[in-house]
Design a protein around this motif. Structure first.
Motif, PDB file in Angstrom:
ATOM      1  N   ARG A 153       0.834  -1.199   0.000  1.00 32.53           N
ATOM      2  CA  ARG A 153       0.000   0.000   0.000  1.00 32.53           C
ATOM      3  C   ARG A 153       0.873   1.255   0.000  1.00 32.53           C
ATOM      4  O   ARG A 153       0.597   2.222  -0.737  1.00 32.53           O
ATOM      5  N   HIS A 154       1.934   1.257   0.801  1.00 29.35           N
ATOM      6  CA  HIS A 154       2.882   2.381   0.837  1.00 29.35           C
ATOM      7  C   HIS A 154       3.482   2.609  -0.548  1.00 29.35           C
ATOM      8  O   HIS A 154       3.581   3.760  -1.019  1.00 29.35           O
TER       9      HIS A 154
ATOM     10  N   GLU B  10       0.801   4.012  -3.029  1.00 31.61           N
ATOM     11  CA  GLU B  10       0.425   5.398  -2.732  1.00 31.61           C
ATOM     12  C   GLU B  10       1.489   6.398  -3.162  1.00 31.61           C
ATOM     13  O   GLU B  10       1.178   7.563  -3.429  1.00 31.61           O
TER      14      GLU B  10
ATOM     15  N   VAL C  59      -5.208  -3.744  -3.549  1.00 32.19           N
ATOM     16  CA  VAL C  59      -4.549  -2.542  -3.019  1.00 32.19           C
ATOM     17  C   VAL C  59      -4.689  -1.389  -4.007  1.00 32.19           C
ATOM     18  O   VAL C  59      -4.938  -0.234  -3.620  1.00 32.19           O
TER      19      VAL C  59
ATOM     20  N   GLU D 235      -8.228  -0.174  -3.701  1.00 35.83           N
ATOM     21  CA  GLU D 235      -8.437   0.447  -2.396  1.00 35.83           C
ATOM     22  C   GLU D 235      -7.811   1.825  -2.327  1.00 35.83           C
ATOM     23  O   GLU D 235      -8.381   2.765  -1.773  1.00 35.83           O
ATOM     24  N   ALA D 236      -6.610   1.951  -2.923  1.00 39.08           N
ATOM     25  CA  ALA D 236      -5.907   3.224  -2.876  1.00 39.08           C
ATOM     26  C   ALA D 236      -6.521   4.235  -3.848  1.00 39.08           C
ATOM     27  O   ALA D 236      -6.305   5.447  -3.706  1.00 39.08           O
TER      28      ALA D 236
ATOM     29  N   GLN E 247      -5.596   4.738  -6.718  1.00 41.27           N
ATOM     30  CA  GLN E 247      -4.449   5.383  -7.364  1.00 41.27           C
ATOM     31  C   GLN E 247      -4.580   5.337  -8.873  1.00 41.27           C
ATOM     32  O   GLN E 247      -4.956   4.328  -9.449  1.00 41.27           O
TER      33      GLN E 247
END
Length: 274
Positions: free
Chosen positions: A222-223, A226, A261, A264-265, A267
């Motif tokens: 996730r880091h 993002e 992910v 969810e993000a 992005q």
């Protein structure tokens, strides 16, 4: 056997610490640091230039399906520097295609699993290479399975001579080849290290980077998602699709986590980055 390497890794001295090839620089190269790759390619070309006669040569790297390995980034700087050192020499380049991808991280496999993985690989030169001298670039030699598979492929294609050129020769570790994974990870603790390499001016993403990102724990993934540039996320998404990693058992659940992910993000990714 014609073989050239920049450094030899032995059980007595451990990971390489030479000025040209140190463990950290090699690890960064394996995850996309093209500046380190260029240094290795130029040094290999200088050694090759001293060994070759005036016959034309063709240069290739380790075989791959769709997404190139780190070794592929050696090809262009190697060819350019060899041509500059030996203007009398006709130098060309070609690719060897491989059907399918390894079911898991090859560098972590046992000797038996490596033999099975490479033994089932289908390698095919993309062009006629009969009667030629071939220089095969690769990052590391451990068990020699890749080298033997390349020799079978090239000899079946009728090449006259093969030279194998490596950044690291670690044949001393043939019975415990997981040392390759230790070397690969020397500069990588997690997502932030991968992001720092990706932010370098000379960065070329590759298959190892893709699989390393997929291997991140969910919080680190996730880091990464993002903070990564949309172009890199687009390249990674394309790489996962091109190599059909969702259908490779070792990566199926990781691709599912990656997709989750990303969603969810929320992005953005650059779909044209591939």
């Amino acid at each position: 056997m014609n073989r050239i390497c920049l450094t030899e890794l032995d059980s007595e001295h451990g990971l390489p610490q030479a000025a040209l090839v140190d463990a950290r620089g090699y690890s960064r190269f394996k995850h996309g640091d093209a500046a380190a790759g260029r240094r290795f390619a130029v040094a290999l070309a200088a050694l090759a230039a001293q060994c070759l006669d005036s016959r034309p040569v063709l240069v290739t790297t380790s075989a791959f399906a769709q997404v190139p390995p780190a070794a592929y980034s050696l090809l262009i700087p190697f060819v350019e520097h060899l041509r500059s050192l030996r203007p009398d020499l006709e130098v060309g380049a070609f690719r060897i295609n491989r059907r399918g991808v390894s079911n898991g991280d090859y560098s972590r496999m046992t000797p038996a699993d490596r033999r099975a993985s490479i033994g089932s690989a289908d390698l095919t030169p993309e062009r006629d290479v009969s009667g030629t001298t071939v220089l095969a670039l690769d990052d590391i030699r451990v068990t020699g399975n890749h080298e033997r598979a390349m020799d079978r492929c090239l000899n079946d294609a009728g090449v006259a001579e093969v030279w194998h050129l490596y950044v690291v020769d670690a044949a001393d570790f043939a019975q415990c080849p997981q040392i390759e994974s230790v070397l690969n990870e020397a500069a990588i603790d997690g997502a932030q290290d991968l992001l720092e390499i990706a932010d370098e001016r000379r960065f070329v993403p590759n298959a190892r980077l893709c699989r390393r990102v997929l291997a991140l724990p969910q919080q680190q993934l996730r880091h990464f998602v993002e903070r990564a540039q949309p172009a890199l996320l687009g390249w990674l998404a394309a790489a996962v699709e091109h190599d059909d990693l969702a259908a490779v058992p070792a990566y199926t659940s990781r691709v599912q986590t990656w997709d989750a992910v990303l969603a969810e993000a929320g992005q953005e990714i650059d779909a044209g980055a591939s």
